[in-house]
Write an enzyme that holds these catalytic residues in place. Structure first.
Site, PDB file in Angstrom:
ATOM      1  N   ASP A   1      -2.751   5.424  -3.281  1.00  0.00           N
ATOM      2  CA  ASP A   1      -3.155   6.527  -2.190  1.00  0.00           C
ATOM      3  C   ASP A   1      -2.199   7.389  -2.096  1.00  0.00           C
ATOM      4  O   ASP A   1      -2.093   8.734  -1.908  1.00  0.00           O
ATOM      5  CB  ASP A   1      -3.495   5.825  -1.034  1.00  0.00           C
ATOM      6  CG  ASP A   1      -5.141   5.319  -0.929  1.00  0.00           C
ATOM      7  OD1 ASP A   1      -5.467   5.748  -2.094  1.00  0.00           O
ATOM      8  OD2 ASP A   1      -5.328   4.463  -0.206  1.00  0.00           O
TER       9      ASP A   1
ATOM     10  N   LYS B   1     -16.303   7.118  -8.592  1.00  0.00           N
ATOM     11  CA  LYS B   1     -15.233   6.437  -8.056  1.00  0.00           C
ATOM     12  C   LYS B   1     -15.640   5.097  -7.266  1.00  0.00           C
ATOM     13  O   LYS B   1     -16.402   5.214  -6.339  1.00  0.00           O
ATOM     14  CB  LYS B   1     -14.619   7.318  -7.061  1.00  0.00           C
ATOM     15  CG  LYS B   1     -13.251   6.713  -6.349  1.00  0.00           C
ATOM     16  CD  LYS B   1     -12.554   7.864  -5.543  1.00  0.00           C
ATOM     17  CE  LYS B   1     -11.445   7.405  -4.885  1.00  0.00           C
ATOM     18  NZ  LYS B   1     -10.867   8.314  -4.166  1.00  0.00           N
ATOM     19  N   TRP B   2     -15.383   4.042  -7.984  1.00  0.00           N
ATOM     20  CA  TRP B   2     -15.653   2.767  -7.253  1.00  0.00           C
ATOM     21  C   TRP B   2     -14.730   2.083  -6.389  1.00  0.00           C
ATOM     22  O   TRP B   2     -13.315   1.983  -6.965  1.00  0.00           O
ATOM     23  CB  TRP B   2     -16.097   1.717  -8.409  1.00  0.00           C
ATOM     24  CG  TRP B   2     -16.534   0.556  -8.364  1.00  0.00           C
ATOM     25  CD1 TRP B   2     -16.172  -0.554  -7.037  1.00  0.00           C
ATOM     26  CD2 TRP B   2     -17.516  -0.291  -8.803  1.00  0.00           C
ATOM     27  NE1 TRP B   2     -16.788  -1.846  -7.130  1.00  0.00           N
ATOM     28  CE2 TRP B   2     -17.646  -1.685  -8.013  1.00  0.00           C
ATOM     29  CE3 TRP B   2     -18.308  -0.153  -9.885  1.00  0.00           C
ATOM     30  CZ2 TRP B   2     -18.608  -2.584  -8.550  1.00  0.00           C
ATOM     31  CZ3 TRP B   2     -19.168  -1.127 -10.326  1.00  0.00           C
ATOM     32  CH2 TRP B   2     -19.490  -2.425  -9.626  1.00  0.00           C
ATOM     33  N   ASP B   3     -14.659   1.992  -5.109  1.00  0.00           N
ATOM     34  CA  ASP B   3     -13.594   1.822  -4.330  1.00  0.00           C
ATOM     35  C   ASP B   3     -13.802   0.345  -3.674  1.00  0.00           C
ATOM     36  O   ASP B   3     -14.909  -0.145  -3.852  1.00  0.00           O
ATOM     37  CB  ASP B   3     -13.386   2.909  -2.980  1.00  0.00           C
ATOM     38  CG  ASP B   3     -12.214   3.024  -2.782  1.00  0.00           C
ATOM     39  OD1 ASP B   3     -11.353   2.181  -3.039  1.00  0.00           O
ATOM     40  OD2 ASP B   3     -11.860   4.057  -2.223  1.00  0.00           O
TER      41      ASP B   3
ATOM     42  N   ASN C   1     -12.006  -1.482  -0.551  1.00  0.00           N
ATOM     43  CA  ASN C   1     -10.764  -1.009   0.610  1.00  0.00           C
ATOM     44  C   ASN C   1     -10.182  -2.202   1.494  1.00  0.00           C
ATOM     45  O   ASN C   1      -9.761  -2.108   2.255  1.00  0.00           O
ATOM     46  CB  ASN C   1     -11.250   0.163   1.576  1.00  0.00           C
ATOM     47  CG  ASN C   1     -10.711   1.433   0.638  1.00  0.00           C
ATOM     48  OD1 ASN C   1      -9.698   1.760   0.468  1.00  0.00           O
ATOM     49  ND2 ASN C   1     -11.854   2.421   0.523  1.00  0.00           N
TER      50      ASN C   1
ATOM     51  N   TRP D   1       0.959  -1.193   0.007  1.00  0.00           N
ATOM     52  CA  TRP D   1       0.120  -0.179   0.078  1.00  0.00           C
ATOM     53  C   TRP D   1       0.763   1.109   0.144  1.00  0.00           C
ATOM     54  O   TRP D   1       1.836   1.495   0.724  1.00  0.00           O
ATOM     55  CB  TRP D   1      -1.061  -0.133   1.185  1.00  0.00           C
ATOM     56  CG  TRP D   1      -1.539   1.447   1.333  1.00  0.00           C
ATOM     57  CD1 TRP D   1      -2.885   1.532   0.489  1.00  0.00           C
ATOM     58  CD2 TRP D   1      -1.519   2.423   1.846  1.00  0.00           C
ATOM     59  NE1 TRP D   1      -3.350   2.740   1.028  1.00  0.00           N
ATOM     60  CE2 TRP D   1      -2.387   3.011   1.917  1.00  0.00           C
ATOM     61  CE3 TRP D   1      -0.379   2.874   3.057  1.00  0.00           C
ATOM     62  CZ2 TRP D   1      -2.583   4.680   2.589  1.00  0.00           C
ATOM     63  CZ3 TRP D   1      -0.436   4.227   3.525  1.00  0.00           C
ATOM     64  CH2 TRP D   1      -1.447   5.044   3.103  1.00  0.00           C
TER      65      TRP D   1
ATOM     66  N   ASP E   1     -16.163   9.977   0.200  1.00  0.00           N
ATOM     67  CA  ASP E   1     -16.409   9.075   1.061  1.00  0.00           C
ATOM     68  C   ASP E   1     -17.330   9.937   2.345  1.00  0.00           C
ATOM     69  O   ASP E   1     -16.553  11.048   2.501  1.00  0.00           O
ATOM     70  CB  ASP E   1     -15.419   8.155   1.653  1.00  0.00           C
ATOM     71  CG  ASP E   1     -15.980   7.155   2.623  1.00  0.00           C
ATOM     72  OD1 ASP E   1     -16.886   6.897   2.799  1.00  0.00           O
ATOM     73  OD2 ASP E   1     -14.938   6.549   3.117  1.00  0.00           O
TER      74      ASP E   1
ATOM     75  N   ARG F   1      -9.959  -2.073   7.938  1.00  0.00           N
ATOM     76  CA  ARG F   1     -10.310  -0.870   7.798  1.00  0.00           C
ATOM     77  C   ARG F   1     -11.908  -0.979   8.442  1.00  0.00           C
ATOM     78  O   ARG F   1     -12.964  -0.220   7.839  1.00  0.00           O
ATOM     79  CB  ARG F   1     -10.295  -0.314   6.439  1.00  0.00           C
ATOM     80  CG  ARG F   1     -10.477   1.175   6.493  1.00  0.00           C
ATOM     81  CD  ARG F   1     -10.776   1.731   4.935  1.00  0.00           C
ATOM     82  NE  ARG F   1     -10.369   3.322   5.114  1.00  0.00           N
ATOM     83  CZ  ARG F   1     -11.011   3.991   4.146  1.00  0.00           C
ATOM     84  NH1 ARG F   1     -12.029   3.900   3.449  1.00  0.00           N
ATOM     85  NH2 ARG F   1     -10.779   5.388   4.303  1.00  0.00           N
TER      86      ARG F   1
END
Ligand code: GLA
Length: 866
Positions: free
Chosen positions: A676, A604-606, A608, A324, A492, A571
């Site tokens: 990120d 935006k298709w996240d 996580n 990450w 978000d 998360r």
């Protein structure tokens, strides 16, 4: 009555070639093209024995026939038009009573007649074989089991009777090729009926292929290296044997052809089709495999590679390991050595966090930017993958596909399993040419809207985090519009009521706008943006749920989890089980409700988190391992439906950074989020590495405060990909504001060049003190050169590539850093040849400085330097 028109027929064949059409005929075997007959010694002879004397077996002389020598093979195309083959066979008297051979007549892979061992001095043995319906006749002579010496073998009096047409001699092995402009993959069908491949880089077409060279090798029937296919048949048999059936080629459009190669297991109703789509100009081959059976119950696919390409040894592998915020910044180049090198991931719902499913193979030494034979491989799959490079000392097999780790798949009778697609791109001119061709392919086939420029985006995530409401977001619109932003993305934190999404601890799954923040929903907010001439976009993470959500409380069995294990959160969230139809339905309705809000034209298709407890409460206990594949396939169905239902909504693919930077998902999206980490000094490296495989227009690159770099540097780096910002524009100091406004303006001026132009990587930022790129429009009228100085270093010219040598280009630095002196050549005009030879001196010379130079031949610049 048999009609002998042999001479006429022979002449006809000579005159009009191998495709001669003659009515009912009988042809001497010796009239065919005997150059195609293989021999263990000497050259096969028409109407003579192998040494050149008359044909003679045990004292009996023959005027017609073929003299050959074991081991010998002759393939003849009959196309179903023959009726009979007759001959008298034996060891020729020229062997002096020595020698021993066996004659075998085969039709379409089956033995029709075999002589048994015949020895020197024995009488000729008559042959009379029915050929009705046979497509391909094979005449073989073996050494009789005792070596080839003195094995002078005669097919005396040999003739073929035809209903129509003429028999045609074929090359000894069925060979077919996949070809693009500069790439060829050669396949050969072996004597055993299996399919073989000439290793890439082995240029000797006569090389003897061994079992190790089998293409798409199968476990359990003689192959001892890493197989492409491993199957447990319905009856428990763990072996598979695939024989070649034939192929079809379909021209799909100019320069694009689909080849489907059919294989089957003679002992089971089990078929494999190898599929290859060639893109001629781009030197791209898309490759995948289709597996189907009609056994008595499900078969278990334990390994089912998408590709199993063979290469010679002396190959270097470049791959990209990371984590990450460190995606793709660590290219590793190493020679492939005997043993097995594995690149893989076991994350389930995304391909990458640590290892991207793309790599480069380089023949004869390390890959270079402008020369050398290189092959890029990229697996289009957003789940657990495995790429293996299996070197057995003689050759290297590149196997790539879904990860066999835990993914045994139960395939029902009559269902077709289609493997993910492997994308290969070949170049003989190094990495730059390889990437440009792959980018061309990607614009057409690998992503959405690959021929359209992109709008300037502003995201609120870094500016507000979870803390915002209607008024706060609206307050960001005017400064954005003033600065030239064209699209606003609300990140978000906009949803959830009973469990409001005010942190990452709650709300995922409850996709209703938060009533306190947005009392009238999202439509009024989107309308405020649209009113100001801004497009409006929204963040969503449809596959996920927080335990703190109404959804989870209602449907605790909808999540991916293992029985008897405590739920493991990442998360604070869990993955919904997309194998369950009710979940598929829920996610689709969620997406529909969000994207149907008037004014939303971007999302935006996240995603996580990844899988750590891969169990499905929906799937039966004996089908648990299907989850890994069924999930990704259901996800693609959802993405496909989204792209089709909302064709005018742009989609960004994000997965906790670059976890879904792969061509499996990208085809439903316009762009992906590479990481990120938006520190521009890191992005220079990342974007360089991603650009081996992806056009920069697909890489979202936002200006943020990550790393606290100078605003001019941050803007310049972001402008070299799909430009956006993630800043509180209201809080920027005036100097930075002016730099940002200048960058937006400059980006609008050059985005056609960076988006649609060809990329030339000029200076590798991993190696020196700076990185440099240029983009050139296909008509070479305009170009843009970027220089990113990462460390202190000598000020030196940058050498653009790809320009038209004869054209005159005017040099102009875009959005120059207000604190620095202008470039020495600012406003001057040079030919492309001069620029590429003598270079351009950039204005940057210190660490974290950048310079963006436009080279324009369309501005009516005079030919004189001012
Ligand atoms: C992920 C993304 C970020 C942001 C947050 C929101 O981390 O990579 O860009 O959207 O989610 O929660």
């Amino acid at each position: 009555m048999m009609k002998f028109r042999l001479l006429k027929c022979f002449l006809a064949t000579m005159l009009i070639g191998i495709a001669s059409v003659v009515s009912a005929e009988t042809m001497w075997l010796s009239s065919l093209d005997l150059r195609e007959m293989t021999t263990g010694w000497g050259v096969a002879k028409a109407d003579r024995e192998i040494v050149g004397g008359p044909l003679s077996i045990h004292g009996k002389k023959f005027d017609h026939g073929v003299g050959t020598h074991a081991t010998s093979k002759f393939r003849v195309a009959l196309n179903g038009n023959a009726t009979r083959f007759t001959a008298e066979v034996g060891v020729d008297d020229s062997a002096g009573g020595q020698g021993s051979v066996e004659f075998i007549v085969m039709g379409d892979g089956k033995t029709l007649w075999a002589s048994g061992v015949l020895r020197g001095g024995e009488a000729a043995k008559p042959v009379d074989v029915n050929l009705a319906g046979i497509q391909t006749l094979v005449l073989r002579v073996t050494d009789g089991g005792d070596g080839e010496s003195n094995d002078h073998a005669d097919w005396a009096n040999a003739k073929i009777e035809m209903k129509e047409d003429a028999p045609v001699a074929l090359p000894p092995y069925e060979v077919f090729k996949l070809k693009t402009r500069s790439f060829v993959v050669t396949f050969q069908v072996g004597d055993d009926g299996r399919l073989y491949q000439l290793p890439i880089g082995a240029n000797d077409p006569t090389a003897k292929l061994s079992r190790d060279d089998e293409f798409y090798p199968q476990a359990g029937d003689g192959y001892v290296w890493e197989p492409a296919l491993q199957v447990i048949h319905a009856d428990g048999n763990t072996s598979t044997a695939l024989l070649y059936d034939g192929l079809t080629r379909t021209k799909e459009s100019a320069g694009m052809e689909l080849t489907r190669v059919r294989l089957h297991d003679p002992a089971y109703p089990f078929e494999v089709t190898l599929c290859f789509r060639t893109h001629d100009a781009e030197d791209v081959i898309e490759e995948w495999t289709e597996i189907r059976h009609q056994e008595s119950g499900p078969v278990t696919l334990k390994r089912m590679a998408s590709t199993s390409l063979l290469l010679t040894t002396n190959v270097y592998l470049t791959h990209f390991f990371g984590d990450w915020a460190k995606e793709m910044i660590n290219p590793i180049t190493e020679p492939i050595t005997p043993g097995t090198k594995v690149l893989d991931s076991k994350l389930g719902v995304r391909a990458d966090q640590f290892q991207n499913p793309s790599f480069i193979l380089s023949l004869n030494g390390k890959a270079a930017e402008t020369n050398g034979e290189v092959l890029a491989g990229s697996l289009a799959w957003s789940g657990s993958f495995q790429c293996e490079f299996d070197d057995n000392g003689q050759g290297i097999r590149a196997l790539c596909g879904v990860n066999p780790f835990a993914s045994a798949y139960h395939l029902k009778p009559k269902q077709t399993f289609v493997t993910p697609m492997m994308i290969w791109t070949w170049s003989t001119q190094g990495l730059g040419d390889m990437s440009r061709k792959l980018h061309d392919w990607a614009r057409d086939f690998g992503m959405r809207d690959g021929h359209q420029t992109r709008t300037v985006l502003l995201n609120n995530w870094e500016a507000t985090g979870f803390e915002f409401d209607f008024n706060r977001i609206v307050s960001l619109f005017d400064p954005a519009k003033e600065m030239g932003v064209e699209l606003f993305l609300l990140d978000d934190g906009w949803f959830g009521n009973k469990y409001p999404r005010v942190s990452d601890n709650a709300g995922l799954g409850d996709w209703q706008p938060n009533r306190q923040r947005f009392p009238n929903g999202l439509a009024p907010l989107a309308a405020e943006a649209v009113k100001r001439g801004l497009r409006f976009g929204i963040w969503m993470e449809p596959e996920m749920v927080n335990p703190n959500s109404e959804l989870f409380h209602e449907h605790p069995d909808w999540v991916i989890r293992q029985p008897k294990r405590e739920l493991e959160l990442q998360r604070n969230q869990l993955v919904l089980d997309l194998t369950r139809p009710a979940v598929q339905d829920f996610e689709w309705k969620t997406i529909q409700s969000i994207l149907s809000v008037p004014g939303i034209t971007y999302a935006k298709w996240d995603c996580n988190r990844y899988l750590t407890q891969p169990g499905s409460p929906y799937l039966a206990p004996d089908r648990q391992s299907d989850l890994w594949i069924d999930y990704v396939q259901a996800l693609y169905a959802l993405m496909d439906k989204t792209a089709k239902t909302f064709p005018n909504t742009e989609l960004m693919l994000c997965s906790g950074g670059g976890g879904r930077a792969d061509y499996g998902a990208l085809k439903y999206f316009q762009e992906f989020w590479p990481s990120d980490n938006t520190d521009p000094t890191i992005r220079v490296l990342m974007q360089w590495d991603y650009s081996y495989f992806f056009p920069v227009m697909a890489m979202a690159s936002h200006v943020t405060h990550w790393g606290n770099r100078p605003m001019h540097f941050a803007c310049s780096v972001a402008m070299s990909a799909r430009f956006g910002m993630d800043l509180d524009l209201t809080k920027l100091p005036p100097r930075d504001k002016a730099i940002c406004a200048g960058a937006i303006n400059a980006y609008k001026r050059i985005r056609d060049v960076t988006t649609l132009g060809d990329l030339y990587r000029l200076e590798d930022p991993h190696e020196g003190f700076r990185g440099a790129l240029d983009f050139v429009l296909p008509d070479r009228s305009r170009a843009v050169t970027f220089v990113f100085q990462l460390k202190e270093g000598q000020n030196m010219p940058v050498f653009p590539r790809g320009l038209d040598p004869g054209r005159r280009y005017t040099i102009h630095e875009l959005n120059p850093d207000p604190g620095r002196a202008a470039m020495p050549e600012e406003g001057k005009t040079f030919t492309g040849e001069e620029l590429m030879r003598t270079g351009i001196m950039p204005s940057c010379s210190q660490a974290v400085e950048a310079c963006v130079v436009e080279l324009d031949s369309t501005s009516g610049a005079s030919s004189e330097n001012k």
